[in-house]
Design a protein around this motif. Structure first.
Motif, PDB file in Angstrom:
ATOM      1  N   ASN A   1       0.863  -1.196   0.000  1.00 26.05           N
ATOM      2  CA  ASN A   1       0.000   0.000   0.000  1.00 26.05           C
ATOM      3  C   ASN A   1       0.891   1.235   0.000  1.00 26.05           C
ATOM      4  OD1 ASN A   1       0.529   0.675   2.909  1.00 26.05           O
ATOM      5  ND2 ASN A   1      -0.476  -1.301   3.180  1.00 26.05           N
TER       6      ASN A   1
ATOM      7  N   VAL B   1      -0.361 -10.771   0.167  1.00 22.27           N
ATOM      8  CA  VAL B   1       1.052 -10.896  -0.191  1.00 22.27           C
ATOM      9  C   VAL B   1       1.922 -10.101   0.791  1.00 22.27           C
ATOM     10  CG1 VAL B   1       2.756 -10.270  -1.961  1.00 22.27           C
ATOM     11  CG2 VAL B   1       0.549 -11.236  -2.647  1.00 22.27           C
ATOM     12  N   ASP B   2       1.488  -8.890   1.097  1.00 23.97           N
ATOM     13  CA  ASP B   2       2.241  -7.991   1.989  1.00 23.97           C
ATOM     14  C   ASP B   2       2.468  -8.653   3.357  1.00 23.97           C
ATOM     15  OD1 ASP B   2       3.473  -5.631   2.610  1.00 23.97           O
ATOM     16  OD2 ASP B   2       1.670  -4.386   2.587  1.00 23.97           O
TER      17      ASP B   2
ATOM     18  N   SER C   1      -3.101  -5.960  -7.087  1.00 24.27           N
ATOM     19  CA  SER C   1      -4.417  -5.284  -6.975  1.00 24.27           C
ATOM     20  C   SER C   1      -5.643  -6.196  -7.032  1.00 24.27           C
ATOM     21  CB  SER C   1      -4.583  -4.188  -8.057  1.00 24.27           C
ATOM     22  OG  SER C   1      -3.832  -3.044  -7.715  1.00 24.27           O
TER      23      SER C   1
ATOM     24  N   GLY D   1      -6.546  -8.710  -5.012  1.00 25.08           N
ATOM     25  CA  GLY D   1      -7.023  -9.252  -3.741  1.00 25.08           C
ATOM     26  C   GLY D   1      -7.796  -8.183  -2.998  1.00 25.08           C
ATOM     27  N   ALA D   2      -7.201  -7.635  -1.940  1.00 23.98           N
ATOM     28  CA  ALA D   2      -7.851  -6.600  -1.129  1.00 23.98           C
ATOM     29  C   ALA D   2      -8.269  -5.397  -1.971  1.00 23.98           C
ATOM     30  CB  ALA D   2      -6.909  -6.157  -0.012  1.00 23.98           C
TER      31      ALA D   2
HETATM   32  N1  AR6 Z   1       1.708 -15.589  -3.010  1.00 28.03           N
HETATM   33  C1  AR6 Z   1       1.151 -15.257  -4.209  1.00 28.03           C
HETATM   34  N2  AR6 Z   1      -0.046 -14.637  -4.327  1.00 28.03           N
HETATM   35  C2  AR6 Z   1      -0.707 -14.356  -3.186  1.00 28.03           C
HETATM   36  C3  AR6 Z   1      -0.205 -14.656  -1.893  1.00 28.03           C
HETATM   37  C4  AR6 Z   1       1.066 -15.309  -1.835  1.00 28.03           C
HETATM   38  N3  AR6 Z   1       1.636 -15.638  -0.665  1.00 28.03           N
HETATM   39  N4  AR6 Z   1      -1.114 -14.228  -0.958  1.00 28.03           N
HETATM   40  C5  AR6 Z   1      -2.140 -13.685  -1.648  1.00 28.03           C
HETATM   41  N5  AR6 Z   1      -1.912 -13.770  -2.986  1.00 28.03           N
HETATM   42  P1  AR6 Z   1      -3.376  -8.813  -2.141  1.00 28.03           P
HETATM   43  P2  AR6 Z   1      -3.735  -6.183  -3.455  1.00 28.03           P
HETATM   44  C6  AR6 Z   1      -2.727 -13.278  -4.115  1.00 28.03           C
HETATM   45  O1  AR6 Z   1      -4.592  -8.591  -1.321  1.00 28.03           O
HETATM   46  O2  AR6 Z   1      -5.055  -6.570  -4.014  1.00 28.03           O
HETATM   47  C7  AR6 Z   1      -2.519  -5.621   1.613  1.00 28.03           C
HETATM   48  O3  AR6 Z   1      -3.175  -5.488   2.839  1.00 28.03           O
HETATM   49  C8  AR6 Z   1      -4.178 -12.965  -3.817  1.00 28.03           C
HETATM   50  O4  AR6 Z   1      -4.967 -14.142  -3.931  1.00 28.03           O
HETATM   51  O5  AR6 Z   1      -2.169  -9.351  -1.471  1.00 28.03           O
HETATM   52  O6  AR6 Z   1      -2.757  -5.479  -4.350  1.00 28.03           O
HETATM   53  C9  AR6 Z   1      -1.556  -4.492   1.321  1.00 28.03           C
HETATM   54  O7  AR6 Z   1      -0.981  -3.969   2.497  1.00 28.03           O
HETATM   55  C10 AR6 Z   1      -4.509 -11.951  -4.916  1.00 28.03           C
HETATM   56  O8  AR6 Z   1      -4.834 -12.622  -6.134  1.00 28.03           O
HETATM   57  O9  AR6 Z   1      -2.895  -7.434  -2.866  1.00 28.03           O
HETATM   58  C11 AR6 Z   1      -2.428  -3.479   0.634  1.00 28.03           C
HETATM   59  O10 AR6 Z   1      -3.088  -2.649   1.568  1.00 28.03           O
HETATM   60  C12 AR6 Z   1      -3.175 -11.231  -5.156  1.00 28.03           C
HETATM   61  O11 AR6 Z   1      -2.180 -12.043  -4.523  1.00 28.03           O
HETATM   62  C13 AR6 Z   1      -3.418  -4.318  -0.109  1.00 28.03           C
HETATM   63  O12 AR6 Z   1      -3.498  -5.567   0.575  1.00 28.03           O
HETATM   64  C14 AR6 Z   1      -3.103  -9.825  -4.571  1.00 28.03           C
HETATM   65  O13 AR6 Z   1      -3.796  -9.773  -3.342  1.00 28.03           O
HETATM   66  C15 AR6 Z   1      -2.993  -4.605  -1.527  1.00 28.03           C
HETATM   67  O14 AR6 Z   1      -4.024  -5.283  -2.182  1.00 28.03           O
END
Ligand code: AR6
Length: 184
Positions: free
Chosen positions: A30, A39-40, A125, A127-128
């Motif tokens: 973020n 992921v974060d 982008s 996921g969350a």
């Molecule tokens: N390895 C690969 N992909 C993953 C993993 C992993 N370990 N964990 C989740 N995914 P997101 P965003 C997938 O939410 O939408 C955080 O709170 C997941 O299924 O991680 O960019 C940050 O601090 C999805 O398809 O990232 C920001 O505030 C993709 O990774 C916010 O979320 C991205 O999900 C960023 O949101």
């Protein structure tokens, strides 16, 4: 699934980004670089506190949406982490597309400056931040393919998709790119 673009390889795999032994892995961060879930959360849990210490020290203002910054990778097998900030989906009329493309493009520029021969991306982008998966996959792959054609590096770009659904969306989006002239 795999594509060759000039001398570069573009790969899709299902897996966990924190397990990748690439030169760089990309964090879905973020703009405050404050940590979070998805992921974060996994990257900071796996890498330990040194990653957050470094972002606080070097990037106290955070990182704007559409941009990326690099840190070490702490205890993770990667050499460095590139923290990329994708857009929050707000319906598609708020520059989401160009901001998402920019987050990938800037990640590749930051990786090239390290330099890194291999980089692993999650699906930024989607996921969350709720970006529609099919659209995000098209933008991600188009941006990376364009960068590789232009710059001829990094040698390997791997998309590490977390589940079958994400993998299928990226595989569908890669098919038209594969049929373009420069790929095989
Ligand atoms: N390895 C690969 N992909 C993953 C993993 C992993 N370990 N964990 C989740 N995914 P997101 P965003 C997938 O939410 O939408 C955080 O709170 C997941 O299924 O991680 O960019 C940050 O601090 C999805 O398809 O990232 C920001 O505030 C993709 O990774 C916010 O979320 C991205 O999900 C960023 O949101």
């Amino acid at each position: 699934m795999q594509a060759t673009i000039g001398a570069c390889k573009l790969e899709l795999v299902i897996g966990d980004i924190t397990r990748q032994a690439a030169d760089a892995i990309v964090n879905a961060a973020n703009s405050r670089l404050a940590g979070g879930g998805g992921v974060d959360g996994a990257i900071h849990r796996g890498g330990g506190p040194s990653i957050m210490e470094e972002t606080r020290r070097h990037y106290p203002q955070g990182c704007p949406t559409g941009d990326a910054v690099a840190t070490g990778a702490g205890k993770l097998p990667a050499r460095c982490v590139i923290h990329a900030v994708g857009p929050i989906w707000k319906g598609g009329q708020n520059q989401e597309e160009s901001l998402l493309a920019s987050a990938y493009w800037r990640s590749l520029e930051v990786a090239s400056a390290q330099p890194c021969a291999s980089i692993a991306f999650p699906s930024l982008s989607t996921g969350a931040y709720a970006y529609p998966l099919q659209q995000a996959a098209r933008i991600a792959l188009h941006t990376v393919a364009t960068y590789l054609r232009l710059h001829g590096q990094p040698q390997l770009v791997r998309f590490v998709l977390f589940d079958e659904r994400a993998y299928e969306a990226y595989a569908d989006a890669l098919t038209p790119i594969l049929s373009e002239n420069h790929c095989r």
